[in-house]
Design an enzyme around this catalytic site. Structure first.
Site, PDB file in Angstrom:
ATOM      1  N   HIS A  69      -3.818  24.553 -16.092  1.00  0.00           N
ATOM      2  CA  HIS A  69      -3.374  25.838 -15.543  1.00  0.00           C
ATOM      3  C   HIS A  69      -3.079  26.754 -16.731  1.00  0.00           C
ATOM      4  CE1 HIS A  69      -1.713  24.040 -11.536  1.00  0.00           C
ATOM      5  NE2 HIS A  69      -2.746  24.799 -11.242  1.00  0.00           N
TER       6      HIS A  69
ATOM      7  N   CYS B  19       6.197  26.100 -14.323  1.00  0.00           N
ATOM      8  CA  CYS B  19       5.606  25.591 -13.075  1.00  0.00           C
ATOM      9  C   CYS B  19       6.613  25.620 -11.930  1.00  0.00           C
ATOM     10  CB  CYS B  19       5.133  24.155 -13.254  1.00  0.00           C
ATOM     11  SG  CYS B  19       3.850  23.948 -14.468  1.00  0.00           S
TER      12      CYS B  19
END
Ligand code: ARG
Length: 272
Positions: A167, A265
């Site tokens: 990511h 996150c």
């Protein structure tokens, strides 16, 4: 340089149902045990830190059977009061998309249901008036066009090439959302040569993070322009931040690292 903090509003999800029961990134080892209560205690330190920093912290309830729901950054992308929903790459996480969209709707956001696969703010980061959008492992480049259409802003595609940094928010950190030549930090080896050239041109004074700090997800951090909440194990990154006038706040989220996530996150920024 004197840094100034900007008030933040974020969404988080307590890891009540956290575990590692499948493997969708190289950090995850379902055969190894996890300690859910330790994950909750570590997560509580992040929650408390944000409250201490004066942020508005909203909570979404985690659902049983969705152990990754704690990684709220993947729940969508929220800017201008518009919530662009997530459409997850892997079936294990797909039910999170509608769960987060329900929360956005219930909390007064204008929800846009995604057509293209995308994992929210995990792959989309705002610097100045530009959205930097990752692709390569999760988010489909087609979603970058959806972003352009929805927000009418410049969207710069960045190609991720290293599976451990799957990511964008694992390899790229926004230190000052106002932008500027030194407003970000990143890990060069996570990007394709073309994307790296873009970063070098746009951010000539960026913080370049070393492999050791990247390997504890040091870049997976959250900044208000002055305070930067980071993994306490990222010691060189901490020093680099201090040298540049930021105030780093180190936390231990080692249990959540077992799922392949860290500070950022667990944090979805909400912008009205
Ligand atoms: N286990 C999760 C996954 O692989 C971790 C997500 C981390 N989130 C992030 N924004 N990088 O999808």
């Amino acid at each position: 340089m004197e840094r100034t903090a900007t008030h933040r509003t974020v969404l988080m999800c307590r890891p009540t149902h956290f575990t590692v029961s499948y493997r969708i990134n190289p950090w995850m080892h379902p055969e190894d045990p996890t300690d859910t209560s330790l994950a909750v205690r570590q997560w509580e330190t992040l929650y408390a830190k944000y409250l201490e920093l004066g942020y508005d912290v909203h909570l979404i309830e985690g659902l049983p059977g969705l152990p990754d729901m704690v990684y709220a950054a993947n729940g969508g992308y929220v800017l201008d009061g518009i919530a662009y929903g997530a459409l997850f790459e892997y079936p294990e996480r797909q039910p999170e998309g509608p769960a987060y969209m329900d929360w956005f709707r219930d909390n007064g956001f204008d929800v846009r249901v995604p057509v293209a696969t995308n994992e929210g703010e995990g792959d989309m980061l705002l610097v100045g008036d530009t959205i930097y959008a990752g692709t390569g492992f999760r988010t489909d480049v087609a979603s970058h066009d959806e972003l352009r259409e929805i927000y009418g802003r410049e969207v710069v595609t960045l190609h991720l090439t290293n599976p451990s940094f799957y990511h964008l928010d694992t390899a790229f950190a926004v230190l000052d959302s106002a932008g500027g030549p030194d407003s970000v930090a990143y890990l060069p080896k996570a990007f394709s040569p073309e994307s790296l050239a873009i970063l070098e041109e746009r951010f000539p004074d960026a913080v370049i993070v070393n492999d050791e700090d990247a390997a504890v997800l040091g870049l997976n951090s959250f900044s208000d322009g002055k305070n930067v909440v980071i993994a306490s194990r990222a010691v060189d990154f901490e020093r680099q931040l201090r040298e540049r006038g930021f105030t780093p706040h180190g936390l231990d989220l080692s249990e959540l690292l077992l799922g392949g996530g860290g500070v950022k996150c667990c944090t979805l920024e909400l912008r009205r």
